[in-house]
Structures are given as structure tokens and as C-alpha cells.
Design a protein around this motif. Structure first.
Motif, PDB file in Angstrom:
ATOM      1  N   LEU A   1      19.164  38.846  -5.994  1.00 27.39           N
ATOM      2  CA  LEU A   1      20.404  39.622  -6.073  1.00 27.39           C
ATOM      3  C   LEU A   1      20.738  40.206  -4.713  1.00 27.39           C
ATOM      4  O   LEU A   1      19.880  40.803  -4.056  1.00 27.39           O
ATOM      5  N   THR A   2      21.974  40.053  -4.293  1.00 27.07           N
ATOM      6  CA  THR A   2      22.469  40.696  -3.082  1.00 27.07           C
ATOM      7  C   THR A   2      22.760  42.165  -3.377  1.00 27.07           C
ATOM      8  O   THR A   2      22.757  42.590  -4.536  1.00 27.07           O
ATOM      9  N   PRO A   3      23.031  42.976  -2.342  1.00 28.82           N
ATOM     10  CA  PRO A   3      23.368  44.382  -2.590  1.00 28.82           C
ATOM     11  C   PRO A   3      24.533  44.569  -3.552  1.00 28.82           C
ATOM     12  O   PRO A   3      24.580  45.556  -4.295  1.00 28.82           O
ATOM     13  N   ARG A   4      25.476  43.641  -3.567  1.00 27.97           N
ATOM     14  CA  ARG A   4      26.586  43.739  -4.510  1.00 27.97           C
ATOM     15  C   ARG A   4      26.085  43.679  -5.957  1.00 27.97           C
ATOM     16  O   ARG A   4      26.598  44.358  -6.840  1.00 27.97           O
ATOM     17  N   GLY A   5      25.063  42.851  -6.194  1.00 26.73           N
ATOM     18  CA  GLY A   5      24.455  42.786  -7.513  1.00 26.73           C
ATOM     19  C   GLY A   5      23.675  44.042  -7.847  1.00 26.73           C
ATOM     20  O   GLY A   5      23.684  44.504  -8.994  1.00 26.73           O
TER      21      GLY A   5
ATOM     22  N   THR B   1      11.590  43.763  -7.108  1.00 28.50           N
ATOM     23  CA  THR B   1      11.130  43.643  -5.729  1.00 28.50           C
ATOM     24  C   THR B   1      12.323  43.745  -4.795  1.00 28.50           C
ATOM     25  O   THR B   1      13.305  43.012  -4.957  1.00 28.50           O
ATOM     26  N   ARG B   2      12.258  44.659  -3.841  1.00 28.72           N
ATOM     27  CA  ARG B   2      13.367  44.857  -2.923  1.00 28.72           C
ATOM     28  C   ARG B   2      13.305  43.870  -1.760  1.00 28.72           C
ATOM     29  O   ARG B   2      12.226  43.505  -1.297  1.00 28.72           O
ATOM     30  N   THR B   3      14.474  43.453  -1.309  1.00 26.68           N
ATOM     31  CA  THR B   3      14.560  42.568  -0.145  1.00 26.68           C
ATOM     32  C   THR B   3      15.362  43.259   0.951  1.00 26.68           C
ATOM     33  O   THR B   3      16.282  44.035   0.680  1.00 26.68           O
ATOM     34  N   LYS B   4      15.002  42.928   2.171  1.00 24.90           N
ATOM     35  CA  LYS B   4      15.624  43.544   3.345  1.00 24.90           C
ATOM     36  C   LYS B   4      16.847  42.774   3.810  1.00 24.90           C
ATOM     37  O   LYS B   4      17.749  43.321   4.449  1.00 24.90           O
ATOM     38  N   GLY B   5      16.880  41.479   3.509  1.00 22.73           N
ATOM     39  CA  GLY B   5      17.994  40.659   3.957  1.00 22.73           C
ATOM     40  C   GLY B   5      17.719  39.196   3.718  1.00 22.73           C
ATOM     41  O   GLY B   5      16.946  38.826   2.817  1.00 22.73           O
ATOM     42  N   MET B   6      18.341  38.340   4.535  1.00 24.08           N
ATOM     43  CA  MET B   6      18.174  36.893   4.429  1.00 24.08           C
ATOM     44  C   MET B   6      17.579  36.333   5.714  1.00 24.08           C
ATOM     45  O   MET B   6      17.794  36.877   6.788  1.00 24.08           O
ATOM     46  N   ARG B   7      16.843  35.237   5.560  1.00 28.58           N
ATOM     47  CA  ARG B   7      16.351  34.478   6.708  1.00 28.58           C
ATOM     48  C   ARG B   7      16.891  33.060   6.578  1.00 28.58           C
ATOM     49  O   ARG B   7      16.632  32.379   5.597  1.00 28.58           O
ATOM     50  N   TRP B   8      17.664  32.622   7.557  1.00 28.18           N
ATOM     51  CA  TRP B   8      18.198  31.268   7.561  1.00 28.18           C
ATOM     52  C   TRP B   8      17.336  30.393   8.451  1.00 28.18           C
ATOM     53  O   TRP B   8      17.006  30.775   9.589  1.00 28.18           O
ATOM     54  N   VAL B   9      17.001  29.219   7.963  1.00 23.33           N
ATOM     55  CA  VAL B   9      16.182  28.263   8.698  1.00 23.33           C
ATOM     56  C   VAL B   9      16.984  26.976   8.841  1.00 23.33           C
ATOM     57  O   VAL B   9      17.465  26.417   7.854  1.00 23.33           O
ATOM     58  N   CYS B  10      17.136  26.501  10.079  1.00 19.86           N
ATOM     59  CA  CYS B  10      17.891  25.268  10.309  1.00 19.86           C
ATOM     60  C   CYS B  10      17.525  24.678  11.672  1.00 19.86           C
ATOM     61  O   CYS B  10      17.594  25.388  12.692  1.00 19.86           O
ATOM     62  N   GLY B  11      17.113  23.423  11.686  1.00 16.25           N
ATOM     63  CA  GLY B  11      16.838  22.727  12.933  1.00 16.25           C
ATOM     64  C   GLY B  11      15.776  23.385  13.791  1.00 16.25           C
ATOM     65  O   GLY B  11      15.892  23.381  15.020  1.00 16.25           O
TER      66      GLY B  11
ATOM     67  N   ASN C   1      29.657  51.517   0.437  1.00 16.04           N
ATOM     68  CA  ASN C   1      29.947  51.081  -0.917  1.00 16.04           C
ATOM     69  C   ASN C   1      28.804  50.334  -1.596  1.00 16.04           C
ATOM     70  O   ASN C   1      28.713  50.339  -2.820  1.00 16.04           O
ATOM     71  N   HIS C   2      27.969  49.660  -0.823  1.00 16.81           N
ATOM     72  CA  HIS C   2      26.888  48.872  -1.404  1.00 16.81           C
ATOM     73  C   HIS C   2      25.542  49.405  -0.940  1.00 16.81           C
ATOM     74  O   HIS C   2      25.429  49.963   0.164  1.00 16.81           O
ATOM     75  N   PRO C   3      24.480  49.217  -1.751  1.00 15.47           N
ATOM     76  CA  PRO C   3      23.131  49.565  -1.276  1.00 15.47           C
ATOM     77  C   PRO C   3      22.769  48.712  -0.067  1.00 15.47           C
ATOM     78  O   PRO C   3      23.373  47.660   0.181  1.00 15.47           O
ATOM     79  N   ASP C   4      21.769  49.151   0.697  1.00 13.69           N
ATOM     80  CA  ASP C   4      21.344  48.392   1.878  1.00 13.69           C
ATOM     81  C   ASP C   4      20.100  47.563   1.583  1.00 13.69           C
ATOM     82  O   ASP C   4      19.311  47.252   2.474  1.00 13.69           O
ATOM     83  N   PHE C   5      19.911  47.176   0.317  1.00 15.76           N
ATOM     84  CA  PHE C   5      18.794  46.318  -0.054  1.00 15.76           C
ATOM     85  C   PHE C   5      19.216  45.413  -1.209  1.00 15.76           C
ATOM     86  O   PHE C   5      20.164  45.706  -1.948  1.00 15.76           O
TER      87      PHE C   5
ATOM     88  N   GLY D   1      30.096  39.904   0.859  1.00 19.51           N
ATOM     89  CA  GLY D   1      29.477  41.221   1.006  1.00 19.51           C
ATOM     90  C   GLY D   1      30.285  42.197   1.829  1.00 19.51           C
ATOM     91  O   GLY D   1      29.719  42.950   2.617  1.00 19.51           O
ATOM     92  N   THR D   2      31.603  42.176   1.685  1.00 21.10           N
ATOM     93  CA  THR D   2      32.448  43.077   2.456  1.00 21.10           C
ATOM     94  C   THR D   2      32.839  44.290   1.644  1.00 21.10           C
ATOM     95  O   THR D   2      32.859  44.264   0.414  1.00 21.10           O
ATOM     96  N   ASP D   3      33.151  45.362   2.349  1.00 17.14           N
ATOM     97  CA  ASP D   3      33.642  46.591   1.734  1.00 17.14           C
ATOM     98  C   ASP D   3      35.123  46.740   2.006  1.00 17.14           C
ATOM     99  O   ASP D   3      35.628  46.308   3.036  1.00 17.14           O
ATOM    100  N   ALA D   4      35.810  47.383   1.097  1.00 20.36           N
ATOM    101  CA  ALA D   4      37.224  47.697   1.314  1.00 20.36           C
ATOM    102  C   ALA D   4      37.511  49.071   0.713  1.00 20.36           C
ATOM    103  O   ALA D   4      37.290  49.284  -0.471  1.00 20.36           O
TER     104      ALA D   4
END
Length: 440
Positions: free
Chosen positions: A57-61, A78-88, A101-105, A405-408
Motif C-alpha cells: 500500500l502506498t501512503p494514499r492507501g 509492516t511499514r515501508t519507507k518508499g520504493m526502490r527501482w531497479v533497471c539496467g 495530506n498523506h502519511p509519509d510511510f 501520489g500528489t496533493d491538492a
């Protein structure tokens, strides 16, 4: 399809019937119950149950869980800090943004008991939950308006009718209720497939990041996978490992099992992502994306979650959209029920379509285009090229776009750029609006 005139005498009645107790259905039932509406929540299975999902779940979830009153500090989350992208051979770490507006986890939790938790919240709010109750078809009046559903209830599959002036379909990708009411899937909109398996991995189970791989190759063709792979930590000694694919019509289907085996062979041995450490079979499921079933309201029936094709065409995320749509549907219905049956109530119920389009319409239309022109043909590798991966600003902008994941309103420059890009998407054509209107 049984007509209203064929009604039996032992029917169960409510103000609203919700078919399906997944995230969309439980959210709708919870918010309706909080508004004082008598709501029946029908679930064909029992809890706990398994479901093919990434379990992330992202912070929006997370925000939606908090709104629903779920105790996210209880064991199992289980809390997550963010995403890790792996490519090449390159990696980029994207921490969840710190915003007002959203949690930071983010959070992870197995769908084995996730849906049970949400259904219990709905019951605690006053919803009536009927387990082992499989809806078999809509009940309609002479005008073709839905007035309830027929069902088979209990282990003995006893026929039962449930009646209400409004029905919310949250019965997943099968969308049986919507199909029975003539709401067909748009074959021009994306339909992805996902497969996942659990592995015991002490090395990865407490990773603070959701890891996504964008440089995988299809086992059969050697082309770039039209999707991505993921490794999500569950904090209980296991990880959720899976693939999502959006095949292009000209490239054929993807063998997800063989592609996953090929991918896992690249993993370091100490990650323990091997057959002997598997904790479940490989399971797959369809992901109906980009509003591929419309309109979302027709003749007393509202579509929420996978039933309405609400999975994001950008990322394959669906739980967040399901819970949000459930809340929007509940608010629309609760207000509509204060009007007498007839034209005024119909006008109020049609506002659901307008609100869904306001929230996600432009974002999904842009996502459908990108999915067709980029993801289904070349996967995510073109977006995660060397230049993007080397630029924190570009990486964070892309992350906000992919996760919505934007705020308005927000003073954040990246949010401003992403919202500006989405606002540039043109409104639906007059022809498309006319088609939806005629379907009603």
C-alpha cells in the motif's frame, strides 16, 4: 434475471446491497453504515481468504485505512519507507513524500487477512455481513432497474433473494453483476495479468523499500516484459514476489511462470528466492484497468473497484482506488436516499459517475494512452533510462505520476508539475459522453 413481480415472500431487505466484501465493498458498506444506512454486505466466501495481490500500500492507501478506523499499529502491518527501482544495473531510491495530506510511510500486509480486517470494520460500523452468500443474478423491475440480487446462501446453497432500491457491485474482475445488467468490458482498454508467490527470505523480509524491477525479459520472446517485477517485504519472514504484464496485442501472451523462473535465477543466493523456500503456489489473476467498464452507474447499480475496471493503468495498483471508490459510492448513495424514489434520486445517483471522472478521469485517460504506446510495447525500461535514473527530480516526478501520489492543494513543485500534466489531458469527446449517456 428474475423480475420484481416474481418475488418470493422470504426476501431479505435493506436500503442498499453491496455484492462482494473486498476492499471496495467493505469500504462502501462501512461508510454507508456510518451514515445510518441499512446495508447488507454479501460475500461468496469466508474469512480469512487468499487473494492474488502485491500486498503493498502506498501512503494514499494508508490514508484510507486510517479514515476507515483500522488500527495500523497492530501486529501484522509492516511499514515501508518508499520504493526502490531497479533497471539496467542501476538503482534509485524514492522515499515517500512528506506532505500534509498523506502519511509519509506505506504498508504491507498479506491479503490473507486484509479483507477480513476491512469487513470487520464495516460490521463494527453497523453493516450486516452475509458470508457464504454468492450472488447469482440481478432482480429487476419492469423497467429493467435493479432492485436486488438472487443468491445461494450457506453450505447447502439455499436460494435467497436480497432486495434494496440501490445495489453496489464490488464483485471483482469477474464483474458478474455488471455483466448481467448489460455492462460489457471495453476491449480497447487495458487488461493486465499478475502472478505472485510467497517466499521465506530472512534477508529481504524487513527491507524498508518496495522493490520494483523494470528490466525483465519475456521467457518466450526475449522482449522486454510489458510490465515489471516486484519484491515486497512482509516483515514475518516472507516476501511477496510477483510479475505484472500488460501484453501488446501483436506480441501475444506472456508466460509469467517461466518469466518469473528466469528472473529469480538472477537473484543472489542469500535472498533465498528458490523453490525450496517457496511458501505458496504461484497464483495469477486478471487486472481490469483504466475504467474498462462504463458507465459506473446504470439503472440502480453502481460499480466500484475491479468490477468497474478501476485498477490504475499506470502501476497496476487497485486497492487504493477500490477503497476510495467505495467511499465515493457510499456518500453518493447516502445523499440520494434522502430523496424520494424517482427522477430526483436518479439525478443524485448519476453524480457518482461525475465524481469518479473528476477524481480519476484525466489521470486514467493519460495512463491508458501511455500503457498502450509504451508499457504494452516496451515495458517500463524506456521510462527508467539512464538519464531519468540519474536525476532525483525526474525520478521523484515519475514516482508521483505512477502512484498518483500528489496533493491538492500543495506548494510542492513536483506535485504542481504532475497535476499540470494531468490537467492538460482533454476532456472526453462529445461522442464518448453520448455513448455513456445512451448506455444508461
Amino acid at each position: 434475471m428474475e423480475s420484481d413481480e416474481e418475488a418470493g415472500t422470504g426476501d431479505h431487505r435493506a436500503q442498499v446491497i453491496v455484492v462482494g466484501a473486498g476492499p471496495a465493498g467493505s469500504a462502501a458498506a462501512l461508510y454507508l453504515a456510518r451514515a445510518g444506512v441499512d446495508v447488507l454486505l454479501l460475500e461468496k466466501g469466508t474469512f480469512p481468504r487468499d487473494k492474488v495481490c502485491g500486498d503493498g500500500l502506498t501512503p494514499r492507501g494508508v490514508q484510507q485505512l486510517v479514515r476507515m478506523g483500522v488500527d495500523i499499529d497492530a501486529p501484522g502491518w509492516t511499514r515501508t519507507k518508499g520504493m526502490r527501482w531497479v533497471c539496467g544495473g542501476r538503482q534509485a531510491h524514492i522515499d515517500w513524500p512528506r506532505s500534509g495530506n498523506h502519511p509519509d510511510f506505506g504498508l504491507t500486509r498479506s491479503r490473507h487477512d486484509f479483507d477480513d480486517i476491512l469487513a470487520r470494520q464495516a460490521v463494527a460500523a453497523g453493516a450486516r455481513l452475509c458470508l457464504e452468500t454468492k450472488a447469482t443474478g440481478p432482480l429487476t423491475d419492469r423497467a429493467g432497474r435493479i432492485v436486488g440480487v438472487s443468491a445461494l446462501s450457506g453450505a447447502d446453497r439455499r436460494p435467497v433473494n436480497f432486495r434494496a432500491p440501490v445495489v453496489i457491485a464490488a464483485d471483482g474482475a469477474s464483474a458478474r453483476t455488471a455483466l448481467a445488467m448489460g455492462l460489457e468490458r471495453d476491449p480497447g482498454k487495458p487488461m493486465a495479468t499478475a502472478a505472485r508467490r510467497y517466499y521465506r527470505s530472512e534477508a529481504r523480509t524487513n527491507d524498508p523499500y518496495l522493490e520494483l524491477w523494470a528490466d525483465l525479459l519475456c521467457s518466450r520472446t526475449g522482449r522486454d516484459l510489458p510490465g515489471y517485477g516486484w519484491i515486497f517485504p512482509l516483515g514475518d519472514g516472507r516476501v511477496n514476489v510477483g510479475l505484472g504484464a500488460l501484453p501488446h496485442r501483436g506480441h501475444g501472451a506472456v508466460d509469467l511462470r517461466a518469466t518469473m523462473e528466469q528472473w529469480l535465477a538472477r537473484m543472489p543466493a542469500d535472498w533465498e528466492l528458490r523453490e525450496e523456500n517457496a511458501d505458496s503456489p504461484l497464483r495469477s489473476a486478471a487486472l481490469p484497468m483504466g475504467f474498462n467498464r462504463r458507465p459506473q452507474y446504470r439503472r440502480g447499480l453502481l460499480l466500484v473497484g475491479d468490477s468497474g475496471g478501476m485498477v490504475s493503468p499506470w502501476s497496476g495498483e487497485g486497492i487504493v482506488q477500490a477503497m476510495e471508490a467505495g467511499e465515493v459510492a457510499a456518500e453518493t448513495v447516502a445523499l440520494a436516499l434522502h430523496r424520494p424514489a424517482g427522477l430526483g434520486r436518479e439525478q443524485a445517483l448519476h453524480q457518482y459517475v461525475s465524481e469518479v471522472n473528476r477524481r480519476w478521469g484525466r489521470y486514467y485517460r493519460l495512463g491508458n494512452t501511455v500503457a498502450d504506446l509504451v508499457f504494452a510495447r516496451y515495458g517500463y525500461r524506456p521510462l527508467l533510462n539512464r538519464r531519468v535514473m540519474a536525476s532525483p527530480a525526474l525520478v521523484h516526478t515519475l514516482a508521483r505520476l505512477l502512484t498518483h501520489g500528489t496533493d491538492a492543494p500543495s506548494d510542492d513543485l513536483i506535485d504542481t508539475v504532475v497535476r499540470g500534466l494531468v490537467r492538460m489531458v482533454p476532456a472526453p469527446s462529445r461522442r464518448a459522453r453520448g455513448l455513456d449517456a445512451r448506455r444508461r
